[in-house]
Design a protein around this motif. Structure first.
Motif, PDB file in Angstrom:
ATOM      1  N   ASP A  31       0.814  -1.219   0.000  1.00  0.00           N
ATOM      2  CA  ASP A  31       0.000   0.000   0.000  1.00  0.00           C
ATOM      3  C   ASP A  31       0.847   1.269   0.000  1.00  0.00           C
ATOM      4  N   CYS A  32       1.882   1.297  -0.832  1.00  0.00           N
ATOM      5  CA  CYS A  32       2.744   2.471  -0.942  1.00  0.00           C
ATOM      6  C   CYS A  32       2.343   3.302  -2.158  1.00  0.00           C
ATOM      7  N   GLY A  33       2.598   4.615  -2.076  1.00  0.00           N
ATOM      8  CA  GLY A  33       2.074   5.539  -3.069  1.00  0.00           C
ATOM      9  C   GLY A  33       2.671   5.404  -4.450  1.00  0.00           C
ATOM     10  N   ASN A  34       4.004   5.208  -4.546  1.00  0.00           N
ATOM     11  CA  ASN A  34       4.646   5.243  -5.855  1.00  0.00           C
ATOM     12  C   ASN A  34       5.647   4.127  -6.119  1.00  0.00           C
ATOM     13  N   GLY A  35       6.065   3.391  -5.106  1.00  0.00           N
ATOM     14  CA  GLY A  35       7.050   2.346  -5.344  1.00  0.00           C
ATOM     15  C   GLY A  35       7.194   1.417  -4.158  1.00  0.00           C
ATOM     16  N   GLY A  36       7.635   0.183  -4.445  1.00  0.00           N
ATOM     17  CA  GLY A  36       7.913  -0.770  -3.385  1.00  0.00           C
ATOM     18  C   GLY A  36       9.357  -0.677  -2.933  1.00  0.00           C
ATOM     19  N   VAL A  37      10.272  -1.252  -3.735  1.00  0.00           N
ATOM     20  CA  VAL A  37      11.714  -1.179  -3.478  1.00  0.00           C
ATOM     21  C   VAL A  37      12.363  -0.489  -4.667  1.00  0.00           C
ATOM     22  N   LEU A  38      13.060   0.609  -4.425  1.00  0.00           N
ATOM     23  CA  LEU A  38      13.758   1.358  -5.469  1.00  0.00           C
ATOM     24  C   LEU A  38      15.260   1.202  -5.258  1.00  0.00           C
ATOM     25  N   VAL A  39      15.958   0.701  -6.282  1.00  0.00           N
ATOM     26  CA  VAL A  39      17.414   0.577  -6.250  1.00  0.00           C
ATOM     27  C   VAL A  39      17.940   1.492  -7.345  1.00  0.00           C
ATOM     28  N   TRP A  40      18.428   2.657  -6.953  1.00  0.00           N
ATOM     29  CA  TRP A  40      18.774   3.720  -7.902  1.00  0.00           C
ATOM     30  C   TRP A  40      20.229   4.146  -7.752  1.00  0.00           C
ATOM     31  N   ARG A  41      20.770   4.678  -8.825  1.00  0.00           N
ATOM     32  CA  ARG A  41      22.055   5.373  -8.791  1.00  0.00           C
ATOM     33  C   ARG A  41      21.905   6.680  -9.550  1.00  0.00           C
ATOM     34  N   TRP A  42      22.571   7.702  -9.086  1.00  0.00           N
ATOM     35  CA  TRP A  42      22.499   8.998  -9.779  1.00  0.00           C
ATOM     36  C   TRP A  42      23.240   8.943 -11.106  1.00  0.00           C
ATOM     37  N   SER A  43      24.308   8.160 -11.168  1.00  0.00           N
ATOM     38  CA  SER A  43      24.983   7.891 -12.441  1.00  0.00           C
ATOM     39  C   SER A  43      25.198   6.394 -12.548  1.00  0.00           C
ATOM     40  N   ALA A  44      25.150   5.863 -13.762  1.00  0.00           N
ATOM     41  CA  ALA A  44      25.214   4.418 -13.957  1.00  0.00           C
ATOM     42  C   ALA A  44      26.503   3.844 -13.388  1.00  0.00           C
ATOM     43  N   GLY A  45      26.398   2.712 -12.705  1.00  0.00           N
ATOM     44  CA  GLY A  45      27.584   2.079 -12.151  1.00  0.00           C
ATOM     45  C   GLY A  45      27.274   0.776 -11.456  1.00  0.00           C
ATOM     46  N   GLU A  46      28.318   0.061 -11.076  1.00  0.00           N
ATOM     47  CA  GLU A  46      28.166  -1.218 -10.393  1.00  0.00           C
ATOM     48  C   GLU A  46      27.502  -1.002  -9.034  1.00  0.00           C
ATOM     49  N   ASP A  47      26.577  -1.893  -8.716  1.00  0.00           N
ATOM     50  CA  ASP A  47      25.788  -1.755  -7.490  1.00  0.00           C
ATOM     51  C   ASP A  47      25.778  -3.062  -6.705  1.00  0.00           C
ATOM     52  N   GLY A  48      25.258  -4.129  -7.314  1.00  0.00           N
ATOM     53  CA  GLY A  48      25.303  -5.442  -6.686  1.00  0.00           C
ATOM     54  C   GLY A  48      24.257  -5.716  -5.631  1.00  0.00           C
ATOM     55  N   THR A  49      23.242  -4.873  -5.537  1.00  0.00           N
ATOM     56  CA  THR A  49      22.185  -5.115  -4.558  1.00  0.00           C
ATOM     57  C   THR A  49      21.439  -6.403  -4.881  1.00  0.00           C
ATOM     58  N   ILE A  50      21.028  -7.130  -3.835  1.00  0.00           N
ATOM     59  CA  ILE A  50      20.200  -8.330  -3.960  1.00  0.00           C
ATOM     60  C   ILE A  50      18.859  -8.039  -3.298  1.00  0.00           C
ATOM     61  N   VAL A  51      17.772  -8.206  -4.085  1.00  0.00           N
ATOM     62  CA  VAL A  51      16.408  -8.015  -3.591  1.00  0.00           C
ATOM     63  C   VAL A  51      15.733  -9.377  -3.666  1.00  0.00           C
ATOM     64  N   SER A  52      15.520 -10.022  -2.519  1.00  0.00           N
ATOM     65  CA  SER A  52      15.127 -11.426  -2.541  1.00  0.00           C
ATOM     66  C   SER A  52      14.127 -11.745  -1.437  1.00  0.00           C
ATOM     67  N   GLY A  53      13.139 -12.566  -1.792  1.00  0.00           N
ATOM     68  CA  GLY A  53      12.233 -13.121  -0.796  1.00  0.00           C
ATOM     69  C   GLY A  53      11.310 -12.126  -0.151  1.00  0.00           C
ATOM     70  N   ASN A  54      11.042 -11.015  -0.814  1.00  0.00           N
ATOM     71  CA  ASN A  54      10.128 -10.014  -0.268  1.00  0.00           C
ATOM     72  C   ASN A  54       8.708 -10.253  -0.765  1.00  0.00           C
ATOM     73  N   ARG A  55       7.738  -9.797   0.007  1.00  0.00           N
ATOM     74  CA  ARG A  55       6.345  -9.807  -0.407  1.00  0.00           C
ATOM     75  C   ARG A  55       5.924  -8.347  -0.601  1.00  0.00           C
ATOM     76  N   ILE A  56       5.555  -7.999  -1.825  1.00  0.00           N
ATOM     77  CA  ILE A  56       5.258  -6.616  -2.191  1.00  0.00           C
ATOM     78  C   ILE A  56       3.869  -6.579  -2.814  1.00  0.00           C
ATOM     79  N   ALA A  57       2.994  -5.697  -2.320  1.00  0.00           N
ATOM     80  CA  ALA A  57       1.607  -5.710  -2.791  1.00  0.00           C
ATOM     81  C   ALA A  57       1.035  -4.298  -2.841  1.00  0.00           C
ATOM     82  N   ARG A  58       0.173  -4.102  -3.809  1.00  0.00           N
ATOM     83  CA  ARG A  58      -0.652  -2.889  -3.927  1.00  0.00           C
ATOM     84  C   ARG A  58       0.193  -1.616  -3.935  1.00  0.00           C
TER      85      ARG A  58
END
Length: 284
Positions: A31-58
């Protein structure tokens, strides 16, 4: 970031910017207004974040737009991100959206009732693996797009895409909603099962934006057109082989000039008229 329950955030449940080695796992976000999980960078580059096993709805798109909001997981300019094993439902736009994200892996997610494209790899990316996902009741299933902006290089394999709908969050473009999987450049599409695509099961290229695409070993049932392949001047090579296509009442394999048919059913005859397309050993 693990084991949290986050609801009714005005913008996004979790926003991670310029991360290094972040894990987002086992959270319940709704029930979030605009996004669930946002993984962003201001300029393109290596990040390596892992987004796993979450329950995201509405997840809504309260600030509007055509895809910048309304996504369960949104990866922007962040390279080497893994999005796996999440259960994502009822997003206004996309369950998993990767924008200008190189070497992204989107695997093993369940994506239900996405308002636009369930899984999207778009704009200037190089390298996307989209595999083993289940998609149900989206407007479009999987899109690997924007070769015109340098988007290229992907594998789309072993996904289930089913029961698509024809209504989306904005007026339809020429391609329309109700498309199972669409790809453009340097892509292998294999082992997918598409069941119930009101418009196209597979779309290979759009106008001249087609290069080196292989579609093999897919099962497509109850799509108006099983496989649509671009045959306009300047379109690159497409190889269509060993697919099983059932119930395609407007043609199993059809050459397209953008949104208009330019051939009969190429699964039956006529493929030799289009030098950029190879059609072999399909069963329709």
């Amino acid at each position: 970031v693990e084991g949290n329950t986050i609801t009714q955030a005005r913008q996004a449940g979790i926003r991670a910017i310029e991360s290094t080695g972040l894990t987002v796992a086992g959270n319940d976000i709704a029930d979030c207004g605009n996004g669930g999980v946002l993984v962003w960078r201001w300029s393109a580059g290596e990040d390596g974040t892992i987004v796993s096993g979450n329950r995201i709805a509405r997840i809504g798109a309260e600030d509007g737009g055509t895809g910048e909001n309304g996504n369960g997981v949104n990866v922007f300019r962040a390279h080497g991100v893994i999005v796996s094993g999440n259960h994502i439902s009822d997003c206004a736009f996309t369950a998993v959206r990767a924008n200008a994200a190189n070497n992204v892996q989107i695997a093993g997610n369940t994506c239900l009732r996405s308002g636009e494209v369930a899984i999207f790899s778009e704009f200037g990316f190089s390298g996307a693996l989209i595999a083993n996902n289940i998609i149900e009741r989206a407007a479009n299933g999987i899109s690997v797009a924007n070769f015109d902006h340098g988007g290229r290089l992907a594998v789309v394999a072993n996904n289930i895409v089913r029961d698509l709908v024809t209504e989306g969050p904005y007026p339809t473009d020429d391609q329309g909603f109700g498309v199972g999987i669409s790809v453009e450049a340097d892509v292998a599409v294999s082992g997918n099962v598409i069941d119930g695509a009101p418009r196209f099961g597979l779309v290979l290229g759009w106008g001249p934006y087609l290069r080196d695409v292989s579609a093999s070993g897919n099962v497509i049932r109850d799509a108006a057109v099983g496989i649509a392949v671009s045959v306009v001047e300047g379109a690159g090579a497409a190889m269509i082989s060993d697919n099983l296509i059932s119930g395609a009442d407007r043609g199993a394999i059809v050459g397209m000039r953008w949104s208009e048919p330019a051939s009969g059913d190429l699964a039956l005859s006529g493929a030799e008229d289009f030098p950029n397309v190879t059609v072999s050993r399909n069963r329709a």
